[in-house]
Motif scaffolding. Structure first.
Motif, PDB file in Angstrom:
ATOM      1  N   ILE A 148      -7.851 -10.294  -9.492  1.00  0.00           N
ATOM      2  CA  ILE A 148      -8.665 -10.890 -10.306  1.00  0.00           C
ATOM      3  C   ILE A 148      -9.818 -10.093 -10.973  1.00  0.00           C
ATOM      4  CG2 ILE A 148     -10.275 -13.094 -10.651  1.00  0.00           C
ATOM      5  CD1 ILE A 148      -8.090 -14.420  -9.026  1.00  0.00           C
ATOM      6  N   THR A 149     -10.650  -9.209  -9.924  1.00  0.00           N
ATOM      7  CA  THR A 149     -11.574  -8.652 -10.283  1.00  0.00           C
ATOM      8  C   THR A 149     -11.364  -7.188 -10.706  1.00  0.00           C
ATOM      9  OG1 THR A 149     -11.865  -7.905  -7.907  1.00  0.00           O
ATOM     10  CG2 THR A 149     -13.024  -9.969  -8.594  1.00  0.00           C
ATOM     11  N   GLY A 150     -10.338  -6.801 -10.919  1.00  0.00           N
ATOM     12  CA  GLY A 150      -9.720  -5.557 -11.432  1.00  0.00           C
ATOM     13  C   GLY A 150      -9.957  -4.410 -10.667  1.00  0.00           C
ATOM     14  N   VAL A 151      -9.743  -4.444  -9.263  1.00  0.00           N
ATOM     15  CA  VAL A 151      -9.886  -3.193  -8.493  1.00  0.00           C
ATOM     16  C   VAL A 151      -8.609  -2.918  -7.620  1.00  0.00           C
ATOM     17  CG1 VAL A 151     -12.340  -3.198  -8.430  1.00  0.00           C
ATOM     18  CG2 VAL A 151     -11.138  -4.634  -6.657  1.00  0.00           C
ATOM     19  N   LYS A 152      -8.382  -1.677  -7.363  1.00  0.00           N
ATOM     20  CA  LYS A 152      -7.039  -1.675  -6.438  1.00  0.00           C
ATOM     21  C   LYS A 152      -7.504  -0.483  -5.462  1.00  0.00           C
ATOM     22  CE  LYS A 152      -2.348  -0.934  -7.475  1.00  0.00           C
ATOM     23  NZ  LYS A 152      -1.127  -0.957  -8.669  1.00  0.00           N
ATOM     24  N   VAL A 153      -6.719  -0.525  -4.344  1.00  0.00           N
ATOM     25  CA  VAL A 153      -6.780   0.392  -3.412  1.00  0.00           C
ATOM     26  C   VAL A 153      -5.786   1.370  -3.447  1.00  0.00           C
ATOM     27  CG1 VAL A 153      -6.890   0.772  -0.769  1.00  0.00           C
ATOM     28  CG2 VAL A 153      -7.570  -1.557  -1.513  1.00  0.00           C
ATOM     29  N   TRP A 154      -6.186   2.712  -3.288  1.00  0.00           N
ATOM     30  CA  TRP A 154      -5.423   3.761  -3.304  1.00  0.00           C
ATOM     31  C   TRP A 154      -5.788   4.648  -2.238  1.00  0.00           C
ATOM     32  CZ3 TRP A 154      -1.846   4.013  -6.934  1.00  0.00           C
ATOM     33  CH2 TRP A 154      -2.249   3.246  -8.214  1.00  0.00           C
ATOM     34  N   ASP A 155      -4.666   5.656  -1.875  1.00  0.00           N
ATOM     35  CA  ASP A 155      -4.720   7.037  -1.044  1.00  0.00           C
ATOM     36  C   ASP A 155      -5.920   7.569  -1.387  1.00  0.00           C
ATOM     37  OD1 ASP A 155      -3.514   8.406   1.108  1.00  0.00           O
ATOM     38  OD2 ASP A 155      -3.760   9.760  -0.510  1.00  0.00           O
ATOM     39  N   MET A 156      -6.391   8.082  -0.507  1.00  0.00           N
ATOM     40  CA  MET A 156      -7.790   9.173  -0.813  1.00  0.00           C
ATOM     41  C   MET A 156      -7.533  10.136  -1.945  1.00  0.00           C
ATOM     42  SD  MET A 156     -10.966   9.148  -0.196  1.00  0.00           S
ATOM     43  CE  MET A 156     -12.238  10.342  -1.131  1.00  0.00           C
ATOM     44  N   SER A 157      -6.431  10.629  -1.856  1.00  0.00           N
ATOM     45  CA  SER A 157      -5.899  11.653  -3.106  1.00  0.00           C
ATOM     46  C   SER A 157      -6.251  10.995  -4.299  1.00  0.00           C
ATOM     47  CB  SER A 157      -4.610  12.205  -2.685  1.00  0.00           C
ATOM     48  OG  SER A 157      -3.756  11.210  -3.129  1.00  0.00           O
ATOM     49  N   GLU A 158      -6.277   9.709  -4.572  1.00  0.00           N
ATOM     50  CA  GLU A 158      -6.367   9.184  -5.736  1.00  0.00           C
ATOM     51  C   GLU A 158      -5.131   9.354  -6.663  1.00  0.00           C
ATOM     52  OE1 GLU A 158      -9.903   9.579  -8.038  1.00  0.00           O
ATOM     53  OE2 GLU A 158     -11.242   9.549  -6.120  1.00  0.00           O
ATOM     54  N   ASN A 159      -3.896   9.583  -6.068  1.00  0.00           N
ATOM     55  CA  ASN A 159      -2.643   9.884  -7.005  1.00  0.00           C
ATOM     56  C   ASN A 159      -1.656   9.087  -6.331  1.00  0.00           C
ATOM     57  OD1 ASN A 159      -2.099  11.491  -4.926  1.00  0.00           O
ATOM     58  ND2 ASN A 159      -2.045  13.059  -6.165  1.00  0.00           N
ATOM     59  N   LYS A 160      -1.797   8.108  -5.208  1.00  0.00           N
ATOM     60  CA  LYS A 160      -0.840   7.591  -4.690  1.00  0.00           C
ATOM     61  C   LYS A 160      -0.992   6.184  -4.064  1.00  0.00           C
ATOM     62  CE  LYS A 160      -0.674  10.222  -0.320  1.00  0.00           C
ATOM     63  NZ  LYS A 160       0.270  11.164   0.408  1.00  0.00           N
ATOM     64  N   LYS A 161      -0.090   5.331  -3.826  1.00  0.00           N
ATOM     65  CA  LYS A 161      -0.327   4.145  -3.121  1.00  0.00           C
ATOM     66  C   LYS A 161      -0.754   4.503  -1.488  1.00  0.00           C
ATOM     67  CE  LYS A 161       2.638   0.752  -4.109  1.00  0.00           C
ATOM     68  NZ  LYS A 161       3.619  -0.015  -4.603  1.00  0.00           N
ATOM     69  N   ILE A 162      -1.352   3.645  -0.836  1.00  0.00           N
ATOM     70  CA  ILE A 162      -1.691   3.849   0.596  1.00  0.00           C
ATOM     71  C   ILE A 162      -0.230   3.354   1.436  1.00  0.00           C
ATOM     72  CG2 ILE A 162      -3.959   3.153   0.342  1.00  0.00           C
ATOM     73  CD1 ILE A 162      -3.479   0.305   1.371  1.00  0.00           C
ATOM     74  N   THR A 163       0.010   3.800   2.520  1.00  0.00           N
ATOM     75  CA  THR A 163       1.169   3.601   3.501  1.00  0.00           C
ATOM     76  C   THR A 163       0.714   2.348   4.008  1.00  0.00           C
ATOM     77  OG1 THR A 163      -0.016   4.840   5.209  1.00  0.00           O
ATOM     78  CG2 THR A 163       1.349   6.122   3.598  1.00  0.00           C
ATOM     79  N   PHE A 164       1.780   2.000   4.767  1.00  0.00           N
ATOM     80  CA  PHE A 164       1.685   0.738   5.755  1.00  0.00           C
ATOM     81  C   PHE A 164       0.500   1.143   6.807  1.00  0.00           C
ATOM     82  CE2 PHE A 164       2.472  -1.836   9.566  1.00  0.00           C
ATOM     83  CZ  PHE A 164       2.570  -3.144   8.606  1.00  0.00           C
ATOM     84  N   LYS A 165       0.522   2.280   7.338  1.00  0.00           N
ATOM     85  CA  LYS A 165      -0.428   2.493   8.422  1.00  0.00           C
ATOM     86  C   LYS A 165      -1.664   2.339   7.784  1.00  0.00           C
ATOM     87  CE  LYS A 165      -1.791   6.378  11.302  1.00  0.00           C
ATOM     88  NZ  LYS A 165      -1.659   8.005  11.718  1.00  0.00           N
ATOM     89  N   GLN A 166      -2.173   3.079   6.587  1.00  0.00           N
ATOM     90  CA  GLN A 166      -3.428   3.055   5.898  1.00  0.00           C
ATOM     91  C   GLN A 166      -3.712   1.600   5.750  1.00  0.00           C
ATOM     92  OE1 GLN A 166      -2.366   5.871   2.802  1.00  0.00           O
ATOM     93  NE2 GLN A 166      -4.428   6.986   2.906  1.00  0.00           N
ATOM     94  N   SER A 167      -2.654   0.621   5.249  1.00  0.00           N
ATOM     95  CA  SER A 167      -3.167  -0.746   5.122  1.00  0.00           C
ATOM     96  C   SER A 167      -3.709  -1.335   6.070  1.00  0.00           C
ATOM     97  CB  SER A 167      -1.819  -1.202   4.532  1.00  0.00           C
ATOM     98  OG  SER A 167      -2.151  -2.618   3.998  1.00  0.00           O
ATOM     99  N   PHE A 168      -2.774  -1.107   7.421  1.00  0.00           N
ATOM    100  CA  PHE A 168      -3.050  -1.758   8.545  1.00  0.00           C
ATOM    101  C   PHE A 168      -4.480  -1.230   9.153  1.00  0.00           C
ATOM    102  CE2 PHE A 168      -3.138  -1.765  13.362  1.00  0.00           C
ATOM    103  CZ  PHE A 168      -2.671  -3.145  13.617  1.00  0.00           C
ATOM    104  N   LEU A 169      -4.730   0.047   8.986  1.00  0.00           N
ATOM    105  CA  LEU A 169      -6.176   0.451   9.453  1.00  0.00           C
ATOM    106  C   LEU A 169      -7.133   0.208   8.605  1.00  0.00           C
ATOM    107  CD1 LEU A 169      -5.188   4.468  10.145  1.00  0.00           C
ATOM    108  CD2 LEU A 169      -5.596   2.551  11.919  1.00  0.00           C
TER     109      LEU A 169
END
Length: 175
Positions: free
Chosen positions: A90-111
């Motif tokens: 709704i607010t127009g933001v999204k979580v990405w990997d720190m590299s800013e060019n790929k989605k986060i992994t399950f481990k990153q999501s959990f952490l």
């Protein structure tokens, strides 16, 4: 112009409020159909709950655990599968990997969700009414202290998970 994509502080704050309103609504819906608790009174006129309904007994004993599991699944799953909770959508933001060019992994999501998971477990394990609320407030204050001086506005959660939150309208990252 590069800095604009990192300008997410207020959007993230609003997203968190939206997410918790949604979670509270789900919790309310799950409990609205429970039968009312009946009470008996002892000699000192003290109320003693008389739970004879098995569903009510379950929710009385394990309701916090069920709601905690829903909270954990909500944040971990939404961030892992789409990079966004409904509040972030709704607010127009999204979580990405720190590299800013790929989605986060399950481990990153959990952490990234580990503080929320910890607060949910504390809520379930301890019956102190205000302890989780105090911890959540302290955590949010720590995140505010961290997020403002950081050029990319990363929270402690982002630092732990090596993730970043970007405005969806300002990035061209491919899914």
């Amino acid at each position: 112009m590069e800095q604009v994509k990192y300008d997410t502080i207020y959007r993230r704050f609003l997203a968190k409020i939206i997410d918790y309103i949604l979670l509270l609504t789900v919790g309310y819906i799950l409990t609205v159909f429970l039968p009312p608790t009946t009470y008996s009174f002892d000699i000192d006129n003290t109320k003693i709950p008389q739970n004879t309904d098995s569903v009510l007994n379950f929710w009385t004993s394990y309701g916090d655990l069920v709601l905690s599991i829903i909270l954990i699944i909500y944040f971990v799953a939404f961030h892992f599968f789409g990079g966004q909770t409904p509040g972030k959508m709704i607010t127009g933001v999204k979580v990405w990997d720190m590299s800013e060019n790929k989605k986060i992994t399950f481990k990153q999501s959990f952490l990234r969700s580990l503080p929320d998971i910890s607060f949910a477990l504390i809520t379930f394990l301890f019956s102190y009414e205000y302890l989780p609320l105090v911890l959540i407030c302290l955590w949010n204050i720590a995140n505010l202290i961290q997020v403002f001086p950081d050029k990319k506005h990363r929270t402690i959660n982002d630092l732990i998970a090596k993730s970043i939150v970007l405005k969806t309208s300002d990035n061209t990252i491919k899914n």
